[in-house]
Design an enzyme around this catalytic site. Structure first.
Site, PDB file in Angstrom:
ATOM      1  N   ASP A 275       5.024 -58.966 -45.217  1.00 50.56           N
ATOM      2  CA  ASP A 275       6.195 -58.168 -44.872  1.00 50.56           C
ATOM      3  C   ASP A 275       6.618 -57.231 -46.004  1.00 50.56           C
ATOM      4  O   ASP A 275       7.431 -56.331 -45.778  1.00 50.56           O
ATOM      5  CB  ASP A 275       7.385 -59.077 -44.534  1.00 50.56           C
TER       6      ASP A 275
ATOM      7  N   ASP B 275       9.882 -62.399 -44.511  1.00 54.16           N
ATOM      8  CA  ASP B 275       9.846 -63.441 -45.539  1.00 54.16           C
ATOM      9  C   ASP B 275       8.481 -63.601 -46.200  1.00 54.16           C
ATOM     10  O   ASP B 275       8.362 -64.329 -47.184  1.00 54.16           O
ATOM     11  CB  ASP B 275      10.260 -64.794 -44.936  1.00 54.16           C
TER      12      ASP B 275
ATOM     13  N   ASP C 286      10.865 -59.818 -38.551  1.00 56.97           N
ATOM     14  CA  ASP C 286       9.659 -60.634 -38.456  1.00 56.97           C
ATOM     15  C   ASP C 286       9.997 -61.875 -37.636  1.00 56.97           C
ATOM     16  O   ASP C 286      11.177 -62.219 -37.468  1.00 56.97           O
ATOM     17  CB  ASP C 286       9.201 -61.018 -39.871  1.00 56.97           C
TER      18      ASP C 286
END
Length: 772
Positions: A519, A515, A319
């Site tokens: 996700d 995080d 990410d």
């Protein structure tokens, strides 16, 4: 239907805490038997060892049946055969030793797996339970299940948007980081779609529901995480993979020995020395040692299977926001209108913003305080969500925030707008008496430790690095280019991330790092999910196999290095032990090793491979340069000075911009100020780095050559500074430049600004990121 009673039986025979209990029983039986044998009571000693052997048979059979039910035939099959054989031929000491080895290996694995937690509790806790529905002038709180498409809802400040819908009336200011990972708030005007799960970061607004609870975005995230977790294939233990060929070989050797010699004792002796204690013990010891090493660095790995899988991963998906970037905006630059100074603009903007909870306001105030600026106390303060803060400072009405969309922008403001667009930055405008006088540009920067981390990951064997983000394509591509990623996929929904993870898993063992709540499904879908748990959401931590408890992405490289090394040592221990066992099996097949002596020889092999496996506990200092405390202190000192010198960099660029107005005294005044800042602040900082920091870092980096390129940058900074000083010395007595000087002076200022930004970034990435 026939599998249901068996499953219930297996569950009932496998209560929590069985492994430690079995270890205690088998150890006690072995010790008591040994004491009785020394006291001259061989019969009772044999009985004690037989009890220890028999105690291990039942749970071992349960473990074997459980493995077979899942389509696996692991190392426990040989242990069951050896235990049964020793009981059948009366070799109770050998059986007790095997039982102890089996119990010890199982206890080690159980201790590592007890932390496993893949539930979605945090996701469910974040989900709203009620909504405020408006009917006419009446607003009532109703269960979310009663909300239907077309209902008019009211979303208050700080509340989670309950269902998908469209904004009605006043614009909505939303924190969508839960959905996209993007830390900056967004403004949704009337008629625009809003997704459930976003948080209202502004004032109350009305929402026309376009979906029910079950059909909304947040419910889909929960379903995706559940589905992805359920689809994740169970990890096949390293020991079980080797047992796939060692098991039939051992059984065949024992059967052949029995067939040729006609002695069942020889067959048992072969099975005793074939008992794969290197697999039962050495591999788990190496893996658990790796888990211990990782935990000391702030990396929580939920079980040994995750560590083994991480050690053979080849694809890494990351990410962006909060993982490769810090997750919080920082001041990128300050632009001032003619007649104003960047430091003055930042101080006034921070004075207004110091009472605002907005994420951009926090960044502005932090930057001002970091530069030691004295903030004034504003009066008559008001804040309009989505627009900004207004108040009175030093007797003048000021505002910081958005400019009206159709407000007239002077040339410098249009240039600031263009720069913000090119840099992917947000802008906080400072207006005085309704006239813009400055702009603060903010952006979520790449983590200083990210480039070094990705280089270390590639050297550890990860050959494909890809960014998956819900952010816009422009800033995502810029981050990808800076970090040298193999692919960048932007604008992804949680479902899009899950699809990308599944596609990558088809070609390689895949790690996903994230995080946010958005996700969590992707983390659950990956072979190994890694959560940035220091500031990330609890939902992502719950869905992950590995949690980084410190807010440093370089801990991921540490975890991969530990996993690769632990797995390598586990393989060495397992293969080495099995080769020795094969030699012992040959001796036992020819009658040279009775079962009891074979068990003792197996103990010697076990000790050797376990000692080798314990090497995984040692710190592999080659993975990271080791700094002396004095060097770390210098890093922290110069890192703080970098923050303090940001206004010098802004002044250099501002002076170059002012030269566009001509070569007169008004344009030259900022250049004179830059010369003073360079002489008094910047050049002493560079000199101290060259003569204090670099010599302190050289031993850890392999010698002075490691800092040679940075030293060359220092020389270029000094050269350009001297060139600027020469231009000032050549200025006429009236403070004007000759026309032929103008282009070179402007080029020198822009060049110095570029070199300084690059040099600061390189030092922060290569040196400052080494400090823990």
């Amino acid at each position: 239907m026939s599998g249901t009673p068996l499953r219930r039986t297996l569950v009932s025979l496998r209560p929590p805490g069985l492994e430690p209990l079995l270890l205690a029983v088998t150890a006690a039986a072995l010790v008591v038997g040994g004491v009785l044998r020394l006291l001259g009571m061989p019969g009772l000693a044999g009985l004690s060892w037989a009890v220890g052997t028999a105690a291990a048979v039942v749970p071992a059979v349960v473990w074997v049946l459980d493995a077979l039910r899942h389509g696996r035939a692991g190392v426990d099959v040989i242990a069951v055969l050896a235990l049964g054989g020793t009981l059948a031929v009366g070799e109770y000491l050998a059986g007790a030793l095997i039982a102890l080895m089996l119990a010890t290996g199982r206890t080690l694995e159980a201790a590592a797996q007890r932390r496993a937690s893949r539930d979605l509790r945090a996701l469910l806790e974040h989900a709203p339970r009620n909504a405020r529905r408006r009917t006419g002038a009446e607003v009532r709180t109703v269960p979310l299940a009663e909300v239907a498409a077309g209902d008019l809802l009211v979303v208050g400040p700080g509340e989670v948007v309950p269902v998908d819908g469209r904004v009605v009336g006043d614009p909505a200011v939303l924190d969508e980081s839960v959905l996209t990972g993007e830390s900056l708030t967004v403004r949704r005007p009337e008629g625009e779609t809003v997704r459930s799960g976003a948080v209202n970061a502004g004032g109350a607004f009305e929402l026309r529901a376009t979906a029910t609870e079950q059909d909304s975005t947040y419910a889909e995230i929960v379903r995706l995480a559940r589905q992805a977790g359920a689809e994740s294939a169970p990890v096949v233990r390293l020991a079980d993979r080797y047992a796939a060929w060692f098991l039939p070989l051992s059984v065949a050797a024992a059967g052949l020995a029995w067939l040729v010699s006609g002695s069942a004792v020889r067959a048992v002796a072969v099975l005793v020395v074939a008992t794969p204690c290197p697999l039962l013990l050495a591999a788990p010891v190496a893996v658990v040692s790796g888990l211990s090493r990782a935990s000391r660095l702030g990396v929580v790995i939920r079980d040994g299977g995750a560590l083994e899988n991480l050690g053979r991963a080849r694809t890494l998906l990351l990410d962006k926001t909060g993982t490769l970037t810090g997750g919080r905006p920082r001041v990128l630059d300050v632009v001032a209108a003619p007649g104003w100074q960047p430091a003055q603009v930042l101080r006034l903007a921070a004075s207004l913003d110091q009472y605002s909870p907005h994420v951009l306001a926090e960044a502005v105030v932090g930057a001002a305080r970091g530069r030691g600026l004295h903030l004034s106390v504003p009066s008559d303060m008001t804040e309009e969500p989505g627009t900004g803060v207004t108040g009175v400072v030093a007797g003048r009405r000021m505002a910081v925030g958005r400019l009206a969309e159709h407000a007239e922008r002077p040339d410098w403001a249009r240039a600031a707008d263009n720069r913000a667009l090119l840099d992917g930055a947000a802008v906080a405008w400072l207006s005085v008496d309704k006239h813009p006088v400055g702009a603060v540009l903010l952006r979520d920067p790449v983590r200083p430790d990210a480039p070094r981390t990705l280089r270390r990951l590639r050297s550890a064997g990860l050959d494909r690095l890809v960014m998956l983000t819900g952010d816009r394509a422009e800033p995502a591509r810029e981050v990808g280019a800076v970090l040298g990623l193999d692919d960048v996929r932007a604008g992804l929904t949680p479902a899009g991330k899950v699809a990308a993870v599944r596609a990558e898993r088809e070609s390689a063992v895949t790690v996903m790092v994230g995080d946010g709540v958005n996700d969590a499904p992707a983390l659950a879908a990956a072979d190994i999910g890694v959560a940035m748990g220091a500031r990330g959401s609890t939902a992502s931590s719950e869905a992950a196999d590995i949690v980084l408890t410190t807010d440093r992405v370089d801990r991921l490289a540490d975890a991969v290095a530990i996993a690769v090394r632990s797995r390598r040592i586990a393989v060495q221990s397992a293969l080495g032990g099995m080769l020795l066992s094969l030699a012992a099996m040959a001796a036992a097949a020819f009658g040279l090793l009775p079962p009891a002596f074979g068990a003792l020889l197996q103990e010697g092999i076990d000790v050797a491979v376990i000692l080798n496996a314990l090497r995984a506990l040692r710190d592999d200092r080659a993975e990271r340069p080791q700094l002396q405390p004095a060097a770390e202190a210098l890093i922290h000192r110069f890192a703080a000075e970098h923050d303090d010198l940001q206004d010098v960099l802004e002044a250099v660029r501002d002076a170059a911009d002012h030269l566009a107005e001509g070569a007169g005294p008004r344009s030259l005044a900022p250049v004179t100020e830059v010369h003073r800042l360079l002489t008094e602040r910047l050049l002493p900082h560079e000199y101290a780095e060259e003569h204090e920091l670099y010599p302190a870092l050289a031993p850890a980096l392999g010698g002075p050559e490691a800092t040679a390129t940075m030293s060359r940058a220092h020389a270029e900074i000094e050269r350009l500074s001297q060139r600027i000083a020469t231009h000032l010395a050549l200025a006429g007595p009236d403070g004007t430049l000759a026309p032929e000087q103008l282009d070179d002076l402007r080029a020198s200022l822009y060049g110095l600004h570029t070199v300084l930004r690059l040099h600061f970034t390189q030092e922060e990435e290569n040196y400052f990121s080494l400090a823990r």
